[in-house]
Scaffold this active site. Structure first.
Site, PDB file in Angstrom:
ATOM      1  N   ILE A 131       0.854  -1.187   0.000  1.00 13.98           N
ATOM      2  CA  ILE A 131       0.000   0.000   0.000  1.00 13.98           C
ATOM      3  C   ILE A 131       0.892   1.240   0.000  1.00 13.98           C
ATOM      4  CG2 ILE A 131      -1.633   1.347   1.369  1.00 13.98           C
ATOM      5  CD1 ILE A 131      -2.919  -1.045  -0.004  1.00 13.98           C
ATOM      6  N   LYS A 132       0.714   2.075  -1.012  1.00 16.96           N
ATOM      7  CA  LYS A 132       1.519   3.299  -1.130  1.00 16.96           C
ATOM      8  C   LYS A 132       0.813   4.465  -0.443  1.00 16.96           C
ATOM      9  CE  LYS A 132       3.830   4.529  -4.850  1.00 16.96           C
ATOM     10  NZ  LYS A 132       4.106   4.866  -6.276  1.00 16.96           N
TER      11      LYS A 132
END
Length: 317
Positions: A130-131
């Site tokens: 997850i960025k």
């Protein structure tokens, strides 16, 4: 051996692209996406059938038009990630809405939604990163997500304070933006003509972060990102990971010049310092004018691209 294969001896290579054919061509370990790349991918013929599937999914969701539009946007990012995961052995990075960058709870909720969409298609969360933007709120959200077993890629790293806070939060991976740091100094004519290789301010930033992490035994992976030229990439040979655009991957693949390792594991070690407090983080980050400008600009640009994705989807819903 070409430079790309030589570089793979020291560094894990990641493709910075949403283009399936290009990713297949360069055989990276992992792939990173962001709203800019997703927006670009919507114009590719490969994804046109996928767009129809995404819209059909969104129409079945509850809520008003805006809720359906957001559902379509999430589904599009995940479906592109699913296609990419079919052809890479490693992980896909999927980005949280940049408009949530100053709200930890919204980042966490959106991350769980993205992971759930992947899991519904049989993808284990171990294949997803997850960025999040490396604001204080983004870093704190990542700290909680990591505790829940969701690994994170903290992006838009421009200051040492950001990098240090990420390590202290035990995040899985960070993405220092080499090229955008270089751009800031270059646009202000603060570089000399021979500011290259290790004198490049973006390259120097990654060297400093890498050495600090290794010397203090932090497990967070350093992934250099946002490159403008081959020299910047070669000057970081040996960095844990490098995420590279298809244009520069092709230049590396076409060159057979020698590649020499530039970053090495630590030989001296130090005790970890007391973690930064929120006020210390904000002050230290604020002291770096480049980092303040570039973090804010990066969030605005990703938010604008997200808005443009939703605009395209809204017209079709």
């Amino acid at each position: 051996m070409n430079q790309l294969e030589s570089l793979k001896q020291f560094t894990t290579i990641v493709a910075d692209s949403g283009d399936i054919e290009l990713i297949r061509h360069y055989t990276p370990q992992d792939t990173t996406t962001n709203p800019s790349l997703i927006l670009k991918a919507t114009s590719l013929s490969y994804y046109q059938n996928m767009l129809e599937d995404v819209l059909a999914y969104a129409r079945k969701q509850s809520g008003n038009h805006n809720a359906k539009m957001r559902a379509a946007s999430d589904k599009l990012a995940v479906n592109i990630g699913l296609e990419i995961l079919k052809i890479i052995p490693g992980r896909i990075s999927t980005e949280i809405d940049a408009r949530f960058s100053f709200n930890s709870d919204m980042c966490i909720n959106h991350a769980h939604k993205i992971v759930s969409l992947y899991q519904e298609q049989g993808i284990n969360k171990s294949r997803v990163l997850i960025k999040l933007a490396s604001t204080w709120e983004g870093i704190k959200a990542a700290e909680e997500l990591e505790k829940a077993g969701i690994n994170c890629n903290l992006t838009l790293i421009f200051s040492f304070a950001q990098a240090r806070a990420c390590a202290e939060a035990n995040v899985y991976l960070i993405s220092p933006f080499v090229g955008r740091i270089y751009d800031w100094y270059n646009q202000r004519k603060l570089l000399t003509e021979d500011s290259y290789d290790r004198e490049d301010p973006g390259v120097k930033s990654v060297h400093k972060i890498y050495d600090y992490y290794k010397q203090h035994r932090y497990q967070t992976i350093v992934m250099g990102a946002s490159f403008r030229k081959i020299d910047q990439i070669l000057a970081l040979a040996g960095c844990d990971y490098l995420t590279i655009s298809p244009v520069l991957l092709e230049k590396l693949r076409s060159s057979y010049q020698h590649v020499e390792r530039q970053l090495f594991p630590a030989t001296k070690f130090f005790h970890k310092p007391i973690p930064l407090s929120e006020s210390q983080f904000r002050w230290e980050h604020n002291q770096d004018a480049m980092a303040v400008d570039q973090l804010a600009d990066g969030i605005r640009k990703f938010a604008l691209d997200q808005y443009n994705i939703e605009k395209i989807l809204a017209k079709k819903l």
